[in-house]
Design a protein around this motif. Sequence first.
Motif, mmCIF file in Angstrom:
data_model
loop_
_atom_site.group_PDB
_atom_site.id
_atom_site.type_symbol
_atom_site.label_atom_id
_atom_site.label_comp_id
_atom_site.label_asym_id
_atom_site.label_seq_id
_atom_site.Cartn_x
_atom_site.Cartn_y
_atom_site.Cartn_z
ATOM 1 N N ARG A 1 -1.088 5.421 -6.788
ATOM 2 C CA ARG A 1 0.123 5.044 -6.037
ATOM 3 C C ARG A 1 -0.190 4.036 -4.945
ATOM 4 O O ARG A 1 -1.114 4.238 -4.147
ATOM 5 C CB ARG A 1 0.771 6.289 -5.423
ATOM 6 C CG ARG A 1 1.177 7.340 -6.438
ATOM 7 C CD ARG A 1 2.181 6.779 -7.452
ATOM 8 N NE ARG A 1 2.599 7.770 -8.409
ATOM 9 C CZ ARG A 1 3.744 8.459 -8.316
ATOM 10 N NH1 ARG A 1 4.559 8.249 -7.300
ATOM 11 N NH2 ARG A 1 4.057 9.344 -9.228
ATOM 12 N N THR B 1 1.104 11.107 0.782
ATOM 13 C CA THR B 1 1.250 10.805 -0.641
ATOM 14 C C THR B 1 0.755 11.961 -1.497
ATOM 15 O O THR B 1 1.391 12.352 -2.478
ATOM 16 C CB THR B 1 0.471 9.525 -1.002
ATOM 17 O OG1 THR B 1 0.927 8.447 -0.177
ATOM 18 C CG2 THR B 1 0.666 9.161 -2.458
ATOM 19 N N TYR C 1 -0.634 5.238 -1.297
ATOM 20 C CA TYR C 1 -1.763 6.117 -0.962
ATOM 21 C C TYR C 1 -2.665 5.491 0.097
ATOM 22 O O TYR C 1 -3.188 6.195 0.967
ATOM 23 C CB TYR C 1 -2.563 6.422 -2.226
ATOM 24 C CG TYR C 1 -3.828 7.219 -1.966
ATOM 25 C CD1 TYR C 1 -3.785 8.581 -1.701
ATOM 26 C CD2 TYR C 1 -5.083 6.600 -1.995
ATOM 27 C CE1 TYR C 1 -4.931 9.311 -1.453
ATOM 28 C CE2 TYR C 1 -6.238 7.326 -1.749
ATOM 29 C CZ TYR C 1 -6.161 8.666 -1.486
ATOM 30 O OH TYR C 1 -7.303 9.374 -1.237
#
Length: 466
Positions: free
Chosen positions: A291, A301, A294
């Motif tokens: 992601r 996250t 992150y």
Amino acid sequence: MGRRTDSTGDAGDAGGARRSGAVGGRVSRVARWLARLAVLAAVGSLVVLGLAVGEGGLEVVGAGLLGLVLCAAGVWWFVAYRGAVRLFGALLALAAPAGVVVFFALNGLWRTALVLVLCWAAALACARAALVRSRPRRRRRIVRAARPERPVIVMNPRSGGGKVGRFELVARAEELGARVILLDPDEPADITVLAREAVAEGADLLGVAGGDGTQALVAAVAAEHGLPFLVISAGTRNHFAMDLGLDRADPSRCLDALTDGEELRVDLGDVSGRAFVNTVSFGVYADVVQRPEYRDDKAGTALALMPDLLLGEGVRQLTARAGDTELDGRQALLVSNNPYTSPDVFGGVGRRPRLDAGVLGVLGVRVETAAQAADLAMRGSQSAALTVTTARRVEVNADADTIPVAVDGEALRLPVPVVCTVRPRALRVVVPRTRPGAPTPPPRVDWHRVLDLAFTTPGRTKRRGG
């Protein structure tokens, strides 16, 4: 090749600095007495417990174990669920240890609990010290590194929060005769191509001031061409530098290797044709690092994604074969370039006592209920939820064409099966002759080995694992 001398120690030892331990298979008298003290302290804790049976001794143990179980269950509910269940888990994880302390205080059991804790802590401390001192020192040939004539160092100015600029690494390296390739954060470059171009232009040493992912890319090129490789601890965590015994507080000291260095031969990991120096992660962690958010909010996250990755629609069941060991249905799998001393590597605090053992470390985790989380907290590496092993080859499969993989913290997607192997002593690492050295990791306490040390006749001590 430079001048060679003989010394003892591991890859991270500071210039062959002496460490206490067994020499030539003989166990020191200090190790034996520490083992006897460990046994005495362990027996003492049992005696205290026996004497306190009528005064709440068993209640102390029972309350402590119950608190640990409830705390582990609370952490699991906090991580694996959302909403009210997550809130309840957080409250339970905090309330359980506090409740144990209050229970001891209200029932007048705190003195008994304190004595038991101190006795057991002393037993563990003496046992670990005895095991460390009884370790045989490995003979290691020290190779003094020749001073490079055309060193080339790749530097990432953003790595480690700007350590390249803060420690004036560019100017320091150029003063020592190195050519610096300073990466432009706004124009991403192919690190491997830059390293190959440097070799084509006559570089006789490659180095990196950056994170472990960048270290691995340049290390692969150095190993391919048989060139020495310089690690500069300018990343965030610097796991590779830590296990090499380098100075992580002042990365400029790593540049001393250009003028007064020695060469170490260490292993290099390979995952589907890509090199790695630390770890390859599959499953939960690998999914999280994919992601984009992150990087800026790691904890937020992870908490947002964990419920889906552990129990929801995002569950990814991994199947792996590590040597002769089958690992089925793991939620998280970590393969390391040489084994870590404990599963604490998942929290980023594990250490590798060796970088030249020629094997991969393998950790697999499967936790699906609060009961399994409690079992893992109670039994550690003995729990069925955790698999700890070693292998020279690891093959990972999943019900997909490609899977997320985190290679030294870098997010990738690789086609299955993903195969991890190790290239023994493939990398020539140049380190400063004078360096802090890697601290000796505490060994797992093997009470059979401790008893051998304490009571076996000198010269006949059995070698056991741990």
